[in-house]
Enzyme design. Structure first.
Site, PDB file in Angstrom:
ATOM      1  N   ASN A 211      76.733  50.396  48.607  1.00 31.62           N
ATOM      2  CA  ASN A 211      75.867  50.632  49.774  1.00 31.62           C
ATOM      3  C   ASN A 211      75.922  49.387  50.653  1.00 31.62           C
ATOM      4  O   ASN A 211      76.467  48.364  50.250  1.00 31.62           O
ATOM      5  CB  ASN A 211      74.437  50.955  49.305  1.00 31.62           C
ATOM      6  N   ASP A 280      72.192  54.525  42.116  1.00 24.49           N
ATOM      7  CA  ASP A 280      71.521  55.427  41.184  1.00 24.49           C
ATOM      8  C   ASP A 280      72.524  56.086  40.237  1.00 24.49           C
ATOM      9  O   ASP A 280      72.176  56.483  39.137  1.00 24.49           O
ATOM     10  CB  ASP A 280      70.752  56.505  41.963  1.00 24.49           C
ATOM     11  N   LYS A 290      94.907  52.777  39.351  1.00 24.50           N
ATOM     12  CA  LYS A 290      94.580  53.308  40.684  1.00 24.50           C
ATOM     13  C   LYS A 290      94.883  54.806  40.740  1.00 24.50           C
ATOM     14  O   LYS A 290      95.983  55.233  40.362  1.00 24.50           O
ATOM     15  CB  LYS A 290      95.413  52.557  41.724  1.00 24.50           C
ATOM     16  N   PHE A 326      61.057  47.339  46.033  1.00 26.30           N
ATOM     17  CA  PHE A 326      61.327  47.686  47.426  1.00 26.30           C
ATOM     18  C   PHE A 326      61.686  49.164  47.443  1.00 26.30           C
ATOM     19  O   PHE A 326      62.266  49.665  46.478  1.00 26.30           O
ATOM     20  CB  PHE A 326      62.506  46.864  47.981  1.00 26.30           C
ATOM     21  N   LYS A 340      57.047  55.862  44.090  1.00 26.96           N
ATOM     22  CA  LYS A 340      57.779  54.854  43.302  1.00 26.96           C
ATOM     23  C   LYS A 340      56.816  53.815  42.720  1.00 26.96           C
ATOM     24  O   LYS A 340      56.965  53.369  41.586  1.00 26.96           O
ATOM     25  CB  LYS A 340      58.856  54.173  44.168  1.00 26.96           C
ATOM     26  N   LYS A 344      56.839  53.713  38.718  1.00 29.53           N
ATOM     27  CA  LYS A 344      57.500  52.542  38.118  1.00 29.53           C
ATOM     28  C   LYS A 344      56.493  51.480  37.687  1.00 29.53           C
ATOM     29  O   LYS A 344      56.867  50.371  37.328  1.00 29.53           O
ATOM     30  CB  LYS A 344      58.532  51.969  39.098  1.00 29.53           C
TER      31      LYS A 344
HETATM   32  O1  PMT Z   1      70.195  43.326  51.415  1.00 31.84           O
HETATM   33  P1  PMT Z   1      69.821  43.579  52.850  1.00 31.84           P
HETATM   34  O2  PMT Z   1      71.021  43.916  53.694  1.00 31.84           O
HETATM   35  O3  PMT Z   1      68.991  42.493  53.436  1.00 31.84           O
HETATM   36  O4  PMT Z   1      68.935  44.922  52.879  1.00 31.84           O
HETATM   37  C1  PMT Z   1      67.660  44.925  52.347  1.00 31.84           C
HETATM   38  C2  PMT Z   1      67.346  46.239  51.604  1.00 31.84           C
HETATM   39  C3  PMT Z   1      67.355  47.385  52.592  1.00 31.84           C
HETATM   40  C4  PMT Z   1      68.401  46.495  50.509  1.00 31.84           C
HETATM   41  C5  PMT Z   1      65.936  46.039  50.947  1.00 31.84           C
HETATM   42  O5  PMT Z   1      64.995  45.819  51.957  1.00 31.84           O
HETATM   43  C6  PMT Z   1      65.534  47.262  50.131  1.00 31.84           C
HETATM   44  O6  PMT Z   1      64.999  48.230  50.615  1.00 31.84           O
HETATM   45  N1  PMT Z   1      65.813  47.222  48.792  1.00 31.84           N
HETATM   46  C7  PMT Z   1      65.633  48.328  47.864  1.00 31.84           C
HETATM   47  C8  PMT Z   1      66.832  49.232  47.880  1.00 31.84           C
HETATM   48  C9  PMT Z   1      66.707  50.402  46.938  1.00 31.84           C
HETATM   49  O7  PMT Z   1      67.518  50.531  46.042  1.00 31.84           O
HETATM   50  O8  PMT Z   1      65.676  51.172  47.120  1.00 31.84           O
HETATM   51  P2  PMT Z   1      65.319  52.476  46.230  1.00 31.84           P
HETATM   52  O9  PMT Z   1      64.216  53.110  46.960  1.00 31.84           O
HETATM   53  O10 PMT Z   1      66.556  53.265  45.964  1.00 31.84           O
HETATM   54  O11 PMT Z   1      64.830  51.884  44.841  1.00 31.84           O
HETATM   55  C10 PMT Z   1      63.467  51.539  44.619  1.00 31.84           C
HETATM   56  C11 PMT Z   1      63.375  50.329  43.720  1.00 31.84           C
HETATM   57  O12 PMT Z   1      63.943  50.634  42.438  1.00 31.84           O
HETATM   58  C12 PMT Z   1      64.102  49.105  44.239  1.00 31.84           C
HETATM   59  O13 PMT Z   1      63.285  47.984  43.985  1.00 31.84           O
HETATM   60  C13 PMT Z   1      65.373  49.054  43.396  1.00 31.84           C
HETATM   61  O14 PMT Z   1      65.801  47.703  43.184  1.00 31.84           O
HETATM   62  C14 PMT Z   1      64.932  49.688  42.096  1.00 31.84           C
HETATM   63  N2  PMT Z   1      65.995  50.415  41.364  1.00 31.84           N
HETATM   64  C15 PMT Z   1      66.583  51.513  41.916  1.00 31.84           C
HETATM   65  C16 PMT Z   1      67.525  52.204  41.194  1.00 31.84           C
HETATM   66  C17 PMT Z   1      67.887  51.753  39.905  1.00 31.84           C
HETATM   67  N3  PMT Z   1      68.801  52.380  39.171  1.00 31.84           N
HETATM   68  N4  PMT Z   1      67.297  50.658  39.400  1.00 31.84           N
HETATM   69  C18 PMT Z   1      66.365  49.977  40.115  1.00 31.84           C
HETATM   70  O15 PMT Z   1      65.831  48.975  39.641  1.00 31.84           O
END
Ligand code: PMT
Length: 414
Positions: A211, A280, A290, A326, A340, A344
């Protein structure tokens, strides 16, 4: 917390070294941040750069001589010293280091240094053998014991032809250190674990799912926490950013690697901030070689779910730990982030709409709403990621204080 360089009175001391040209760029950066900067140059510095450049950029006359024949020069060192919020000497030569360590005041800069009481950042820059010599190292130790902050010089090929430590750090790095000097250490003794950047999930040896996370948000939180005195571990996916100073940086690639390192560090952390954009899903069986496109018009990728690291952290979380997530959303921010937060077991989640301009992935700014466990929400205006990082840490600090009170009360009952 109001942090940063803006509106601060900064004294920039420039000594005679080949790196003196870099202090012009440092001055430009300081001015850009909104600082009022006054420059003191040693006699030898004048051999390397003319004062006119500094005067034009700072908007003030440069102080070069204690006894200059101008109206206010004779008391400048006292006036400037009492008005200074911070001092940075870059480059700092063996000569000024020796004078400061031994209380010698024989020119404008060394005299000023005896009068100043604000934080001082010293950026040594010289030939490697000079830097490593016992007198210079001893003088630096003395100055560190007086509370001076010493910026480690970079290593590499130096102008004098030797190779090793002695190179003046680049101006953005010096600016970062100076910002740290001006920031109150309200997170001292706290251990903070931060994740940043994207993960990459291999499809074959040359392709992956990922991403656009640049790591900027997570690195901003790491820098801010370090400036505030925390001991910081930053676990980061592949990004193109310099390692923050004084931070333990662990580089990972995939979600599985990130999970394993995060769980290793979890127990010893007081606060965990999960800024990383974790994939995810991952390809079930990455190809060993490849993948050839052949003559097929379509291909199918079989994906399996990655572990939700944050959810697992929420499950394992101890009473004294603060967990912050986040949420990257493209719609229904409140509903999705709230879900979330709940699922979580988080103390706070920062929700950002990643499809808005100036917000989310790879931008220098972000627009975030903080959702708290008690149901309150705090929409923040669009601002720099560094500023958001400090506000987020302000809220973390509030939660630490509250938690400490509750835990103290519980302890008192037994
Ligand atoms: O890095 P930048 O370019 O500055 O961009 C910042 C950002 C947009 C990445 C940041 O602000 C942000 O939103 N980060 C969270 C990205 C994310 O994965 O969001 P989510 O809504 O999919 O996941 C929610 C939370 O679960 C996040 O804290 C993530 O780290 C966590 N997660 C998600 C999936 C997973 N398998 N394990 C996790 O721990």
């Amino acid at each position: 917390m109001k942090t940063g360089i803006k509106n601060k009175n900064i004294i920039l001391g420039v000594c005679g070294g080949i790196a003196a040209y870099k202090s012009v760029e440092l001055l430009r950066l300081l001015k850009k941040q909104g600082a009022d900067v006054r420059v003191i140059m040693t006699k030898n510095a004048l051999e390397f750069v003319g004062p006119m450049t500094f005067e034009a950029l700072s908007g003030h006359a440069v102080c070069k001589d204690l006894f200059a024949d101008t109206d206010d020069a004779s008391i400048k060192h006292i006036e400037w010293a009492s008005a200074a919020d911070a001092v940075v000497i870059a480059p700092a030569t063996a000569n000024i280091i020796g004078k400061c360590a031994n209380g010698i005041a024989d020119d404008a800069l060394s005299t000023f240094m005896l009068a100043v009481t604000s934080p001082v950042l010293l950026c040594p820059s010289m030939n490697t053998n000079m830097y490593l010599s016992r007198p210079v190292q001893k003088n630096l130790e003395t100055l560190a014991s007086y509370g001076y902050v010493i910026a480690e010089p970079g290593a590499g090929e130096l102008a004098c032809g030797t190779s090793g430590p002695g190179r003046l750090p680049d101006p953005p790095e010096i600016l970062d250190r100076l910002t740290g000097c001006l920031t109150p250490k309200d997170l001292k003794d706290k251990k903070i674990l931060i994740t940043a950047g994207p993960t990459r999930e291999a499809i074959d040896p040359v392709r992956f799912i990922s991403n656009p996370s640049s790591g900027k948000m997570g690195y901003a939180v790491a820098r801010a926490a370090e400036h505030r005195g925390a001991s910081v571990v930053l676990i980061t996916g592949p990004v193109n950013l310099p390692d923050p100073m004084n931070v333990t940086v662990v580089k990972v690639t995939s979600a599985q690697e990130m999970a394993s390192v995060v769980f290793d560090y979890m127990e010893q952390s007081d606060v965990i901030v999960k800024t990383a954009a974790v994939s995810d899903f991952r390809p079930k069986e990455p190809a060993k070689q490849k993948i050839k496109k052949g003559d097929k018009d379509e291909a199918t990728l079989f994906l399996v779910k990655n572990q939700d690291i944050l959810k697992e952290l929420g499950r394992r979380k101890k009473d004294h730990q603060i967990l912050v997530g986040f949420a990257a959303e493209t719609e229904e921010l409140e509903r999705n982030a709230g879900k979330k937060l709940e699922e979580k077991n988080l103390d706070m989640i920062a929700g950002n709409l990643v499809n808005h301009p100036g917000s989310g992935f790879a931008t220098d700014t972000n627009q975030v709403t903080l959702f708290h466990r008690n149901g309150t929400k705090e929409p923040l205006s669009a601002m720099g990621k560094d500023e958001i990082a400090h506000i987020l840490l302000d809220r973390v600090l509030d939660k630490i204080i509250l938690l400490d009170r509750v835990l103290d009360k519980i302890k008192a009952q037994f």
